[in-house]
Design a protein around this motif. Structure first.
Motif, PDB file in Angstrom:
ATOM      1  N   LEU A 181       0.810  -1.219   0.000  1.00 41.90           N
ATOM      2  CA  LEU A 181       0.000   0.000   0.000  1.00 41.90           C
ATOM      3  C   LEU A 181       0.850   1.279   0.000  1.00 41.90           C
ATOM      4  N   ILE A 182       2.156   1.131  -0.163  1.00 41.09           N
ATOM      5  CA  ILE A 182       3.021   2.290  -0.009  1.00 41.09           C
ATOM      6  C   ILE A 182       2.904   3.251  -1.197  1.00 41.09           C
ATOM      7  N   VAL A 183       2.625   2.743  -2.378  1.00 43.51           N
ATOM      8  CA  VAL A 183       2.450   3.615  -3.551  1.00 43.51           C
ATOM      9  C   VAL A 183       1.222   4.506  -3.352  1.00 43.51           C
ATOM     10  N   LEU A 184       0.157   3.891  -2.848  1.00 41.10           N
ATOM     11  CA  LEU A 184      -1.072   4.636  -2.550  1.00 41.10           C
ATOM     12  C   LEU A 184      -0.799   5.720  -1.503  1.00 41.10           C
ATOM     13  N   GLU A 185      -0.093   5.343  -0.461  1.00 36.84           N
ATOM     14  CA  GLU A 185       0.264   6.263   0.616  1.00 36.84           C
ATOM     15  C   GLU A 185       1.062   7.460   0.076  1.00 36.84           C
ATOM     16  N   ASN A 186       2.045   7.182  -0.772  1.00 36.27           N
ATOM     17  CA  ASN A 186       2.871   8.257  -1.320  1.00 36.27           C
ATOM     18  C   ASN A 186       2.074   9.184  -2.228  1.00 36.27           C
ATOM     19  N   LYS A 187       1.172   8.618  -3.018  1.00 37.54           N
ATOM     20  CA  LYS A 187       0.309   9.421  -3.886  1.00 37.54           C
ATOM     21  C   LYS A 187      -0.535  10.386  -3.043  1.00 37.54           C
ATOM     22  N   GLN A 188      -1.072   9.839  -1.955  1.00 40.58           N
ATOM     23  CA  GLN A 188      -1.898  10.649  -1.055  1.00 40.58           C
ATOM     24  C   GLN A 188      -1.086  11.787  -0.456  1.00 40.58           C
ATOM     25  N   LYS A 189       0.124  11.466   0.011  1.00 38.10           N
ATOM     26  CA  LYS A 189       0.960  12.480   0.665  1.00 38.10           C
ATOM     27  C   LYS A 189       1.324  13.597  -0.306  1.00 38.10           C
ATOM     28  N   ILE A 190       1.623  13.224  -1.538  1.00 36.83           N
ATOM     29  CA  ILE A 190       1.964  14.234  -2.544  1.00 36.83           C
ATOM     30  C   ILE A 190       0.759  15.129  -2.820  1.00 36.83           C
ATOM     31  N   TRP A 191      -0.414  14.512  -2.959  1.00 37.89           N
ATOM     32  CA  TRP A 191      -1.606  15.312  -3.228  1.00 37.89           C
ATOM     33  C   TRP A 191      -1.881  16.285  -2.083  1.00 37.89           C
ATOM     34  N   ILE A 192      -1.806  15.777  -0.861  1.00 38.54           N
ATOM     35  CA  ILE A 192      -2.058  16.627   0.313  1.00 38.54           C
ATOM     36  C   ILE A 192      -1.045  17.773   0.357  1.00 38.54           C
ATOM     37  N   LYS A 193       0.200  17.457   0.137  1.00 40.47           N
ATOM     38  CA  LYS A 193       1.258  18.451   0.204  1.00 40.47           C
ATOM     39  C   LYS A 193       1.052  19.549  -0.836  1.00 40.47           C
ATOM     40  N   GLU A 194       0.630  19.148  -2.034  1.00 48.36           N
ATOM     41  CA  GLU A 194       0.522  20.115  -3.124  1.00 48.36           C
ATOM     42  C   GLU A 194      -0.813  20.843  -3.173  1.00 48.36           C
ATOM     43  N   ASN A 195      -1.851  20.251  -2.579  1.00 47.54           N
ATOM     44  CA  ASN A 195      -3.188  20.814  -2.784  1.00 47.54           C
ATOM     45  C   ASN A 195      -3.999  21.170  -1.545  1.00 47.54           C
ATOM     46  N   TRP A 196      -3.668  20.553  -0.421  1.00 46.27           N
ATOM     47  CA  TRP A 196      -4.586  20.648   0.727  1.00 46.27           C
ATOM     48  C   TRP A 196      -4.734  22.075   1.250  1.00 46.27           C
ATOM     49  N   GLN A 197      -3.614  22.781   1.424  1.00 46.81           N
ATOM     50  CA  GLN A 197      -3.685  24.138   1.953  1.00 46.81           C
ATOM     51  C   GLN A 197      -4.501  25.047   1.039  1.00 46.81           C
ATOM     52  N   LYS A 198      -4.269  24.904  -0.252  1.00 46.80           N
ATOM     53  CA  LYS A 198      -5.013  25.699  -1.226  1.00 46.80           C
ATOM     54  C   LYS A 198      -6.509  25.349  -1.167  1.00 46.80           C
ATOM     55  N   TYR A 199      -6.782  24.063  -1.066  1.00 48.50           N
ATOM     56  CA  TYR A 199      -8.178  23.614  -0.978  1.00 48.50           C
ATOM     57  C   TYR A 199      -8.859  24.224   0.243  1.00 48.50           C
ATOM     58  N   LEU A 200      -8.167  24.180   1.378  1.00 46.78           N
ATOM     59  CA  LEU A 200      -8.726  24.728   2.624  1.00 46.78           C
ATOM     60  C   LEU A 200      -8.964  26.227   2.485  1.00 46.78           C
ATOM     61  N   ASN A 201      -8.004  26.919   1.904  1.00 47.55           N
ATOM     62  CA  ASN A 201      -8.154  28.375   1.742  1.00 47.55           C
ATOM     63  C   ASN A 201      -9.386  28.714   0.910  1.00 47.55           C
ATOM     64  N   GLN A 202      -9.646  27.891  -0.096  1.00 48.10           N
ATOM     65  CA  GLN A 202     -10.779  28.171  -0.988  1.00 48.10           C
ATOM     66  C   GLN A 202     -12.102  27.666  -0.436  1.00 48.10           C
ATOM     67  N   ASN A 203     -12.058  26.557   0.294  1.00 48.07           N
ATOM     68  CA  ASN A 203     -13.309  25.901   0.674  1.00 48.07           C
ATOM     69  C   ASN A 203     -13.623  25.887   2.166  1.00 48.07           C
ATOM     70  N   TYR A 204     -12.623  26.044   2.986  1.00 54.37           N
ATOM     71  CA  TYR A 204     -12.858  25.971   4.432  1.00 54.37           C
ATOM     72  C   TYR A 204     -11.906  26.896   5.177  1.00 54.37           C
ATOM     73  N   PRO A 205     -11.899  28.180   4.798  1.00 55.49           N
ATOM     74  CA  PRO A 205     -10.996  29.113   5.479  1.00 55.49           C
ATOM     75  C   PRO A 205     -11.462  29.340   6.908  1.00 55.49           C
ATOM     76  N   PRO A 206     -10.542  29.647   7.827  1.00 57.27           N
ATOM     77  CA  PRO A 206     -10.918  29.857   9.229  1.00 57.27           C
ATOM     78  C   PRO A 206     -12.031  30.889   9.378  1.00 57.27           C
ATOM     79  N   LYS A 207     -11.984  31.918   8.546  1.00 60.68           N
ATOM     80  CA  LYS A 207     -12.989  32.991   8.629  1.00 60.68           C
ATOM     81  C   LYS A 207     -14.411  32.477   8.411  1.00 60.68           C
ATOM     82  N   LEU A 208     -14.536  31.515   7.493  1.00 60.17           N
ATOM     83  CA  LEU A 208     -15.870  31.023   7.146  1.00 60.17           C
ATOM     84  C   LEU A 208     -16.523  30.230   8.270  1.00 60.17           C
TER      85      LEU A 208
END
Ligand SMILES: [Zn+2]
Length: 158
Positions: free
Chosen positions: A120-147
């Motif tokens: 399952l390590i390939v799946l794990e690495n894919k997930q980590k890369i996606w989170i690293k590259e996209n999660w903060q941006k996703y949160l800023n657009q969809n779930y910012p602290p202000k909202l």
């Protein structure tokens, strides 16, 4: 939005493909939890209803997945990987009736080793890369602290 059935299907798939050897010694339930910026998922025992229930061995295990992942913008492999992580805890006897084989759920890279052994390590690495590259941006657009507080949000806007 992804629903309960979608989540159960992902769980069934991961369970059957990678964890079938565990043979389900108790009932495992999966559900959407609250929205969270940090916690992707967790695993716990069903809350005991009475004092004697604390000592029961036939408890139910509950896997909870961040409700922000109901959004189809999040790749399904991210959810798959979180399920695999929580099921690794289960395999190690944390919040499961299986014998506990490690002292601590994360120390010593035990999850990584488990994911490795289960292919399952390939799946794990894919997930980590996606989170690293996209999660903060996703949160800023969809779930910012202000909202989180609508009232404050409008005050700060003007
Ligand atoms: Zn963990």
């Amino acid at each position: 939005m992804r629903d309960q059935l979608w989540l159960e299907n992902r769980f069934e798939f991961i369970y059957r493909k990678y964890f079938a050897d565990l043979q389900a010694p108790n009932q495992i339930e999966i559900k959407w939890g609250r929205r969270s910026r940090r916690q992707l998922g967790c695993i716990k025992k069903e809350r005991p209803k009475s004092f004697t229930d604390h000592f029961k061995t036939d408890f139910k295990t509950i896997i909870i997945i961040n409700a922000l992942f109901r959004d189809k913008e999040i790749p399904s492999y991210v959810i798959d990987s979180v399920i695999a992580h929580e099921m690794s805890h289960y395999a190690h006897g944390f919040n499961s009736p299986l014998p506990q084989i490690h002292r601590h759920p994360h120390k010593g890279g035990v999850i990584k080793k488990e994911l490795h052994a289960r292919d399952l390590i390939v799946l794990e690495n894919k997930q980590k890369i996606w989170i690293k590259e996209n999660w903060q941006k996703y949160l800023n657009q969809n779930y910012p602290p202000k909202l989180r507080s609508k009232k404050n949000y409008y005050i700060f806007r003007f």
